[in-house]
Design a protein around this motif. Structure first.
Motif, PDB file in Angstrom:
ATOM      1  N   PRO A 109       8.295-110.450  15.221  1.00  0.00           N
ATOM      2  CA  PRO A 109       7.316-109.370  15.414  1.00  0.00           C
ATOM      3  C   PRO A 109       7.677-108.114  14.629  1.00  0.00           C
ATOM      4  N   ARG A 110       8.985-107.857  14.476  1.00  0.00           N
ATOM      5  CA  ARG A 110       9.398-106.660  13.735  1.00  0.00           C
ATOM      6  C   ARG A 110       9.017-106.764  12.266  1.00  0.00           C
ATOM      7  N   LEU A 111       9.155-107.960  11.694  1.00  0.00           N
ATOM      8  CA  LEU A 111       8.775-108.155  10.290  1.00  0.00           C
ATOM      9  C   LEU A 111       7.276-107.934  10.099  1.00  0.00           C
ATOM     10  N   LEU A 112       6.481-108.421  11.053  1.00  0.00           N
ATOM     11  CA  LEU A 112       5.036-108.199  10.971  1.00  0.00           C
ATOM     12  C   LEU A 112       4.708-106.713  11.110  1.00  0.00           C
ATOM     13  N   GLN A 113       5.417-106.022  12.007  1.00  0.00           N
ATOM     14  CA  GLN A 113       5.183-104.591  12.164  1.00  0.00           C
ATOM     15  C   GLN A 113       5.568-103.835  10.896  1.00  0.00           C
ATOM     16  N   ARG A 160       0.161 -95.215   1.474  1.00  0.00           N
ATOM     17  CA  ARG A 160      -0.195 -95.214   0.055  1.00  0.00           C
ATOM     18  C   ARG A 160       0.970 -94.747  -0.811  1.00  0.00           C
ATOM     19  N   ARG A 161       1.861 -94.004  -0.227  1.00  0.00           N
ATOM     20  CA  ARG A 161       3.006 -93.483  -0.967  1.00  0.00           C
ATOM     21  C   ARG A 161       4.291 -94.108  -0.447  1.00  0.00           C
ATOM     22  N   PRO A 162       5.348 -94.101  -1.254  1.00  0.00           N
ATOM     23  CA  PRO A 162       6.622 -94.678  -0.802  1.00  0.00           C
ATOM     24  C   PRO A 162       7.134 -93.990   0.455  1.00  0.00           C
ATOM     25  N   ILE A 163       7.742 -94.768   1.307  1.00  0.00           N
ATOM     26  CA  ILE A 163       8.349 -94.258   2.536  1.00  0.00           C
ATOM     27  C   ILE A 163       9.829 -94.615   2.525  1.00  0.00           C
ATOM     28  N   SER A 164      10.665 -93.704   2.946  1.00  0.00           N
ATOM     29  CA  SER A 164      12.110 -93.920   2.867  1.00  0.00           C
ATOM     30  C   SER A 164      12.553 -95.013   3.835  1.00  0.00           C
ATOM     31  N   GLY A 165      13.666 -95.627   3.476  1.00  0.00           N
ATOM     32  CA  GLY A 165      14.218 -96.651   4.351  1.00  0.00           C
ATOM     33  C   GLY A 165      14.568 -96.099   5.719  1.00  0.00           C
ATOM     34  N   GLN A 166      15.106 -94.876   5.765  1.00  0.00           N
ATOM     35  CA  GLN A 166      15.484 -94.279   7.041  1.00  0.00           C
ATOM     36  C   GLN A 166      14.272 -94.055   7.933  1.00  0.00           C
ATOM     37  N   ALA A 167      13.153 -93.602   7.322  1.00  0.00           N
ATOM     38  CA  ALA A 167      11.931 -93.389   8.101  1.00  0.00           C
ATOM     39  C   ALA A 167      11.414 -94.709   8.657  1.00  0.00           C
ATOM     40  N   LEU A 168      11.484 -95.770   7.849  1.00  0.00           N
ATOM     41  CA  LEU A 168      11.064 -97.088   8.326  1.00  0.00           C
ATOM     42  C   LEU A 168      11.964 -97.578   9.458  1.00  0.00           C
ATOM     43  N   ASP A 185      13.716 -95.782  11.522  1.00  0.00           N
ATOM     44  CA  ASP A 185      13.466 -94.988  12.737  1.00  0.00           C
ATOM     45  C   ASP A 185      12.200 -95.454  13.441  1.00  0.00           C
ATOM     46  N   GLU A 186      11.157 -95.750  12.677  1.00  0.00           N
ATOM     47  CA  GLU A 186       9.897 -96.177  13.285  1.00  0.00           C
ATOM     48  C   GLU A 186      10.023 -97.538  13.950  1.00  0.00           C
ATOM     49  N   LEU A 187      10.855 -98.403  13.380  1.00  0.00           N
ATOM     50  CA  LEU A 187      11.051 -99.736  13.940  1.00  0.00           C
ATOM     51  C   LEU A 187      12.130 -99.770  15.014  1.00  0.00           C
ATOM     52  N   GLY A 188      12.932 -98.699  15.087  1.00  0.00           N
ATOM     53  CA  GLY A 188      14.000 -98.660  16.073  1.00  0.00           C
ATOM     54  C   GLY A 188      15.170 -99.564  15.742  1.00  0.00           C
ATOM     55  N   VAL A 189      15.488 -99.677  14.430  1.00  0.00           N
ATOM     56  CA  VAL A 189      16.610-100.518  14.010  1.00  0.00           C
ATOM     57  C   VAL A 189      17.530 -99.708  13.116  1.00  0.00           C
ATOM     58  N   SER A 190      18.675-100.273  12.808  1.00  0.00           N
ATOM     59  CA  SER A 190      19.603 -99.610  11.900  1.00  0.00           C
ATOM     60  C   SER A 190      19.095 -99.715  10.469  1.00  0.00           C
ATOM     61  N   LEU A 191      19.596 -98.845   9.593  1.00  0.00           N
ATOM     62  CA  LEU A 191      19.215 -98.887   8.187  1.00  0.00           C
ATOM     63  C   LEU A 191      19.645-100.205   7.555  1.00  0.00           C
ATOM     64  N   ARG A 192      20.784-100.711   7.984  1.00  0.00           N
ATOM     65  CA  ARG A 192      21.275-101.985   7.456  1.00  0.00           C
ATOM     66  C   ARG A 192      20.307-103.124   7.815  1.00  0.00           C
ATOM     67  N   SER A 193      19.817-103.114   9.067  1.00  0.00           N
ATOM     68  CA  SER A 193      18.857-104.150   9.480  1.00  0.00           C
ATOM     69  C   SER A 193      17.557-104.018   8.700  1.00  0.00           C
ATOM     70  N   LEU A 194      17.140-102.775   8.446  1.00  0.00           N
ATOM     71  CA  LEU A 194      15.907-102.542   7.693  1.00  0.00           C
ATOM     72  C   LEU A 194      16.026-103.116   6.288  1.00  0.00           C
ATOM     73  N   TYR A 195      17.152-102.863   5.632  1.00  0.00           N
ATOM     74  CA  TYR A 195      17.350-103.399   4.278  1.00  0.00           C
ATOM     75  C   TYR A 195      17.325-104.940   4.296  1.00  0.00           C
ATOM     76  N   ARG A 196      17.910-105.531   5.321  1.00  0.00           N
ATOM     77  CA  ARG A 196      17.914-106.992   5.426  1.00  0.00           C
ATOM     78  C   ARG A 196      16.488-107.512   5.622  1.00  0.00           C
ATOM     79  N   ASP A 197      15.690-106.804   6.445  1.00  0.00           N
ATOM     80  CA  ASP A 197      14.302-107.215   6.657  1.00  0.00           C
ATOM     81  C   ASP A 197      13.488-107.119   5.369  1.00  0.00           C
ATOM     82  N   ILE A 198      13.716-106.050   4.607  1.00  0.00           N
ATOM     83  CA  ILE A 198      13.010-105.880   3.333  1.00  0.00           C
ATOM     84  C   ILE A 198      13.321-107.039   2.395  1.00  0.00           C
ATOM     85  N   ARG A 199      14.601-107.389   2.311  1.00  0.00           N
ATOM     86  CA  ARG A 199      14.993-108.494   1.421  1.00  0.00           C
ATOM     87  C   ARG A 199      14.368-109.810   1.883  1.00  0.00           C
TER      88      ARG A 199
END
Length: 226
Positions: A5-9, A18-26, A28-42
């Protein structure tokens, strides 16, 4: 929230920007660590989702991503719609509004020829007026806060308790809160319709919620006779 569900969110957040959003902002919105966010992006990039960007710069999704329509089978659609209608009917304010919006979203993305109106299952549960109380309890569980309740038992005797909310169960006649009671130093069940007052205690539970829940599951099952 589990990873799928987090990947879909994450996809929905990027599609709405429409504009780039920082990894930290993403993160924070998902409630995960920056490391987890980078892994989800990959992971999404590896599955062909057109996400562009990099750490320190930001991320944006290129146009062209099309998600397939939800393809529930007959029984799955019955289960989902019935569950949402239950919440809608049982808690007409608060969580019931969320159920209505979720049902409307499902209705718009079903494949052509499918409709939530195909589900001929009705919910006739009583409206107990416990929605506002439930909202406070849900918030307290998320933030791991103790709550103070004024409670009137089946005999009409009034007490005041400070409790640590664990879980709420839905039964035919009432909603029931299972909680650790500081007065009794044990788990107790409280019918929401007998809670005459409920306030945050202004302090955190003395145990993490996940540990309380695990302990409760090992020792107790819910009972309507509260």
């Amino acid at each position: 929230m589990s990873r799928a569900p987090r990947l879909l969110q994450l996809i929905e957040i990027l599609r709405a920007r429409r504009r780039p959003i920082s990894g930290q902002a993403l993160a924070d919105e998902l409630g995960v660590s920056l490391r987890s966010l980078y892994r989800d992006i990959r992971t999404l990039q590896g599955e062909g989702v057109p996400i562009e960007g990099e750490a320190g710069v930001g991320y944006v999704m290129r146009p062209g991503l099309t998600l397939p329509p939800l393809n529930f089978d007959v029984d799955e659609l019955d289960a989902v719609v019935l569950g949402l209608r239950f919440v809608e009917r049982r808690l007409p304010d608060g969580l019931g509004d969320d159920a209505s919006r979720a049902l409307a979203k499902i209705a718009t993305i079903l494949p052509k020829g499918r409709s939530v109106e195909d589900v001929q299952l009705l919910v006739g549960m009583p409206e107990t007026g416990a929605a506002k109380t439930l909202d406070v309890i849900r918030a307290a569980i998320r933030t791991e806060d103790a709550v103070t309740i004024g409670y009137r038992d089946a005999k009409g005797e009034a007490t005041e308790r400070t409790v640590w909310p664990v879980v709420v169960g839905f039964f035919g006649a009432a909603e029931v809160l299972a909680a650790w009671c500081e007065l009794r130093q044990d788990f107790r069940n409280f019918r929401l319709d007998r809670i005459v007052r409920l306030d945050l205690a202004g302090r955190a539970m003395e145990r993490r919620h996940r540990l309380l829940l695990a302990d409760w599951r090992l020792t107790f099952e819910m009972d309507e006779d509260c």
